[in-house]
Enzyme design. Structure first.
Site, PDB file in Angstrom:
ATOM      1  N   ASN A   1     102.699 -18.905  -5.398  1.00  0.00           N
ATOM      2  CA  ASN A   1     103.745 -17.893  -5.220  1.00  0.00           C
ATOM      3  C   ASN A   1     104.028 -17.112  -6.495  1.00  0.00           C
ATOM      4  O   ASN A   1     104.519 -16.001  -6.446  1.00  0.00           O
ATOM      5  CB  ASN A   1     105.032 -18.528  -4.706  1.00  0.00           C
TER       6      ASN A   1
ATOM      7  N   GLY B   1     109.039 -17.878   7.625  1.00  0.00           N
ATOM      8  CA  GLY B   1     109.217 -16.569   8.243  1.00  0.00           C
ATOM      9  C   GLY B   1     109.523 -15.455   7.264  1.00  0.00           C
ATOM     10  O   GLY B   1     108.940 -14.367   7.343  1.00  0.00           O
TER      11      GLY B   1
ATOM     12  N   THR C   1     119.243 -27.635  18.531  1.00  0.00           N
ATOM     13  CA  THR C   1     119.059 -26.496  19.433  1.00  0.00           C
ATOM     14  C   THR C   1     118.202 -25.424  18.765  1.00  0.00           C
ATOM     15  O   THR C   1     118.453 -25.045  17.621  1.00  0.00           O
ATOM     16  CB  THR C   1     120.431 -25.911  19.825  1.00  0.00           C
TER      17      THR C   1
ATOM     18  N   CYS D   1     113.461 -18.834  -7.945  1.00  0.00           N
ATOM     19  CA  CYS D   1     114.242 -20.064  -8.077  1.00  0.00           C
ATOM     20  C   CYS D   1     114.375 -20.435  -9.548  1.00  0.00           C
ATOM     21  O   CYS D   1     115.385 -20.958  -9.990  1.00  0.00           O
ATOM     22  CB  CYS D   1     113.579 -21.212  -7.335  1.00  0.00           C
TER      23      CYS D   1
HETATM   24  C1  LIG Z   1     109.171 -19.290  -0.544  1.00  0.00           C
HETATM   25  C2  LIG Z   1     108.269 -20.457  -0.658  1.00  0.00           C
HETATM   26  C3  LIG Z   1     108.654 -21.708  -0.160  1.00  0.00           C
HETATM   27  C4  LIG Z   1     110.017 -21.966   0.428  1.00  0.00           C
HETATM   28  O1  LIG Z   1     110.177 -21.346   1.668  1.00  0.00           O
HETATM   29  P1  LIG Z   1     111.668 -21.115   2.228  1.00  0.00           P
HETATM   30  O2  LIG Z   1     111.445 -20.608   3.610  1.00  0.00           O
HETATM   31  O3  LIG Z   1     112.283 -20.091   1.333  1.00  0.00           O
HETATM   32  O4  LIG Z   1     112.363 -22.417   2.190  1.00  0.00           O
HETATM   33  C5  LIG Z   1     107.744 -22.749  -0.255  1.00  0.00           C
HETATM   34  N1  LIG Z   1     106.542 -22.582  -0.796  1.00  0.00           N
HETATM   35  C6  LIG Z   1     106.126 -21.384  -1.277  1.00  0.00           C
HETATM   36  C7  LIG Z   1     104.751 -21.250  -1.846  1.00  0.00           C
HETATM   37  C8  LIG Z   1     106.975 -20.285  -1.230  1.00  0.00           C
HETATM   38  O5  LIG Z   1     106.580 -19.116  -1.726  1.00  0.00           O
END
Ligand SMILES: *Cc1c(COP(=O)(O)O)cnc(C)c1O
Length: 398
Positions: free
Chosen positions: A161, A210, A247, A334
């Site tokens: 990421n 998503g 749910t 983060c």
């Molecule tokens: C954004 C991300 C996550 C976390 O996903 P969320 O839906 O924000 O909890 C996990 N792994 C990678 C590689 C990401 O880029």
């Protein structure tokens, strides 16, 4: 005239697309019924959830099955479930000779994986964190060498990421299959950017989210290969076949299904266009003196640019870009705000100083050629300004 905003932080989150929003809307006010209910609005909701499950399976390669898809609250939950669930399966293996309490992962994973592993270490599991090369890549050979008879899980992300590096997931999957070890991949950044096929790549567990692909925040999925009895993540009702109770978030699930269908439609054409813009951006930014590209030069996500700019605080650069209407990031969203340099850049061997001077620009389908030019100009000007104000830079350059 209001300032034009250029959004170049698609790895942090994406806008909900029009097609996704339109697919979702009826499920807020018309077919809002509980998907477990017997009457029509409930049945319509249940049908929509099934259709989304089929779309999700189709997006993960031709042979993935809808029953292998479990909807979750996002990438973080999927990663937690995969890693901790596989660990529980491993711990349940108890013969006289073997304790399956070892996990192999990499030093560049998302914190959702790294902190899940850290939590397991506190419970007596051992974890091998494979060091990447300078480009953020680990090899299948490294994975093979790290697997022991105790290993219950290998978890290696499909694409990073922060630096956008694509891992040799198919080769790693083949090693895991040969050695009989479960293979999880965090494909949150990869799905919709590069082709992902759980069968061709021998993937047993796959996380997706998503909001990284134009669906809303708070929805994701975990692919669980059939036959793997992953323990439930949430106990409660019978939703998600009793493995993830609660749910169903029907509108979000419908949105995710639509987003996944859109994400794999014309994937190669979109990736080609994006890669060309990305390379133009990289080229323009590396023309600034004393900059370097982070991540892999070629095995790289189509939308990812990550550079380090010597003598500059990443955060100061972000503030200046924000004033010019450009949304970017430094390290991961983060990690920003924590003041700590990126664990990914440090693992790639960057000195702290260069890790703290990083800039990540992640472009997307809305990015135009004019945007690329505007970003290059804005970064160049901002860097010149910041360096001219920096006594540290004056010392460095004289
Ligand atoms: C954004 C991300 C996550 C976390 O996903 P969320 O839906 O924000 O909890 C996990 N792994 C990678 C590689 C990401 O880029």
């Amino acid at each position: 005239m209001p300032q034009k905003i250029i959004y170049a932080d698609n790895a942090a989150t994406t806008a909900v697309s029009r097609s996704v929003l339109e697919a979702m809307l009826p499920f807020f006010t018309e077919d809002f019924g509980n998907a477990s209910a017997m009457y029509k609005t409930g049945r319509n909701a249940a049908r929509a959830v099934l259709k989304a499950r089929e779309s999700a399976a189709a997006a993960l390669g031709g042979n993935a099955e809808p029953r292998e898809i479990f909807f979750t609250s996002g990438g973080t939950e999927s990663d937690n479930w995969a890693v901790k669930g596989a660990a529980m399966l491993g711990a349940a293996v108890r013969t006289a000779f073997v304790q399956k309490r070892h996990i192999v992962t990499t030093a560049v994973e998302h914190h959702a994986v790294l902190k899940s592993c850290a939590a397991l270490e506190k419970q007596g599991f051992s974890v091998t964190y494979l060091p990447p090369d300078e480009f953020g890549r680990v090899t299948a050979e490294q994975v093979a060498a790290a697997i022991t008879p105790q290993t219950c899980l290998v978890s290696v992300m499909t694409a990073n990421n922060e630096v956008g590096t694509i891992m040799p997931v198919a080769e790693i999957g083949a090693v895991c299959r040969e050695r009989g070890v479960l293979f999880h991949t965090d494909a949150v950044q990869a799905v919709g950017q590069i082709p992902v096929d759980v069968n061709k790549m021998n993937i047993d567990l796959l996380s997706l989210s998503g909001h990284k692909l134009h669906a809303p925040k708070g929805i994701g999925a975990l692919y669980v290969r059939k036959g793997i009895e992953l323990p439930p993540f949430m106990d409660g009702g019978a939703q998600e076949r009793g493995r993830r109770a609660g749910t169903e978030n029907v509108p979000a699930i419908v949105g995710l299904g639509q987003a996944l269908t859109d994400a794999v439609t014309d994937l190669s054409e979109r990736a080609e266009r994006l890669s060309a813009l990305r390379d133009e951006l990289i080229c323009g930014l590396l023309a600034i003196p004393e900059t370097r590209l982070n991540g892999h030069p070629t095995e790289r996500l189509p939308g990812n640019v990550n550079i380090s700019v010597r003598g500059i605080e990443g955060e100061s650069l972000l503030l200046m870009l924000d004033m010019k209407g450009i949304c970017a990031s430094s390290g991961s969203a983060c990690a920003s705000g924590s003041g700590e340099p990126s664990h990914v850049l440090l693992a790639c061997g960057l000195p702290r100083e260069l890790a703290q001077s990083s800039l990540r620009l992640t472009i997307g389908g809305d990015t135009s050629a004019e945007d690329i030019t505007a970003i290059i100009t804005a970064v160049t000007e901002s860097v010149e300004k910041l360096r001219s104000l920096s006594p540290y830079w004056q010392r460095l350059s004289h």
